[in-house]
Design an enzyme around this catalytic site. Structure first.
Site: not given
Length: 305
Positions: A202, A121
């Site tokens: 993400c 992420c």
């Protein structure tokens, strides 16, 4: 010669001529049928057409295997369980001996599954028309990854490949451009890889666009504009950070308030993303300044006395 013998010989000659005529007609018919049956294949065979793009990269197998082993051993040893030989075989099977204008996503699905890996992420960095700059930046800053910094992108970056229905099954002379046929091996591969890269993103994602492009920094027809932004997941991505970079000393065609950027922001807002746009993101601009240290845009400060 008796009349009966002459008549018999005439009949024999007639039968012989008729037989020859029938045989020739049968041969002509066989040739015509063979031509009709193979007409479609020959029409699109790379042997019959000279495509406009470069052909398959020489020593493609060695290039793919070398890049794969380098990636999983020297750069990302955590991916050491990847099977480079199987990855090469799945890539080869996707296009070899195939019409280079009839490639499908299904052809590449085994490759995508074999070579995919998690993307941490906050590290996904998308780009359009900033290829050289964005990759110079990811080389100097390991906190971000472009598609070309993943295993799939790293193996395929700046190389080409396409098939040929006849032996040896690979066309080394030329390959079709997207303008010639959209379902060519390169276009289908990069669309699938881009879609998978976007789906994996993400946290905060970054987008580097070129504010010196006269036609506008954001283009709906680009891979980013047509595929990646529509495959970002609003439930996984918390924010989209746009870095709008202008060339040092170059034209300043667009800033964050520009028309194409506002269109991009509107698309992202409709998909419930939070957006930040920053003109000339300073860490990237400093990298640009390595080649233009004396330019006024590169001065960090001025003397106050």
């Amino acid at each position: 010669m008796p009349p009966q013998q002459g008549s018999a010989r005439m009949r024999q000659r007639t039968v012989l001529l008729v037989g020859i005529a029938v045989l020739l007609a049968a041969l002509v018919l066989a040739v015509v049928l063979a031509s009709l049956l193979t007409h479609g294949r020959h029409e699109v065979s790379p042997q019959m057409l000279k495509w406009k793009d470069r052909g398959t990269t020489k020593n493609l197998q060695e290039v793919i295997l070398g890049r794969c082993y380098n990636y999983i051993t020297a750069q990302h040893p955590e991916l050491g369980d990847k099977d480079c030989q199987k990855i090469w075989e799945s890539l080869k099977d996707a296009f070899i001996y195939k019409n280079p204008c009839n490639i499908t996503p299904e052809d590449y699905q085994p490759l995508m599954e074999l070579a995919s890996h998690p993307i941490p992420c906050n590290k996904s960095l998308f780009w359009s028309k900033t290829g050289d700059l964005v990759h110079r930046y990811t080389k100097s800053n390991q906190n971000f990854l472009t598609l070309e910094d993943t295993l799939l992108g790293y193996m395929a970056d700046r190389i080409s490949w396409c098939g040929d229905p006849s032996a040896p099954g690979i066309n080394y002379e030329s390959c079709p451009k997207r303008s010639e046929c959209e379902s060519n091996p390169g276009s289908v591969f990069w669309k699938m890889a881009s879609k998978m890269f976007a789906e994996a993103a993400c946290g905060v994602v970054q987008v580097m666009l070129n504010g010196s492009v006269e036609a506008g920094a954001f283009r709906s027809s680009s891979i980013f504009g047509s595929i990646e932004i529509f495959n970002l997941d609003p439930d996984k991505v918390s924010k989209v950070h746009i870095w709008l970079m202008q060339d040092i000393g170059g034209p300043q065609s667009e800033c964050c308030s520009g028309h194409s950027i506002q269109r991009l922001i509107s698309i992202l807002e409709e998909r419930n993303f939070n957006i930040i746009c920053e003109d000339n993101y300073r860490p990237v601009q400093l990298l640009q300044c390595v080649h233009n240290p004396d330019h006024t845009d590169c001065r960090l400060c001025t003397n106050s006395t």
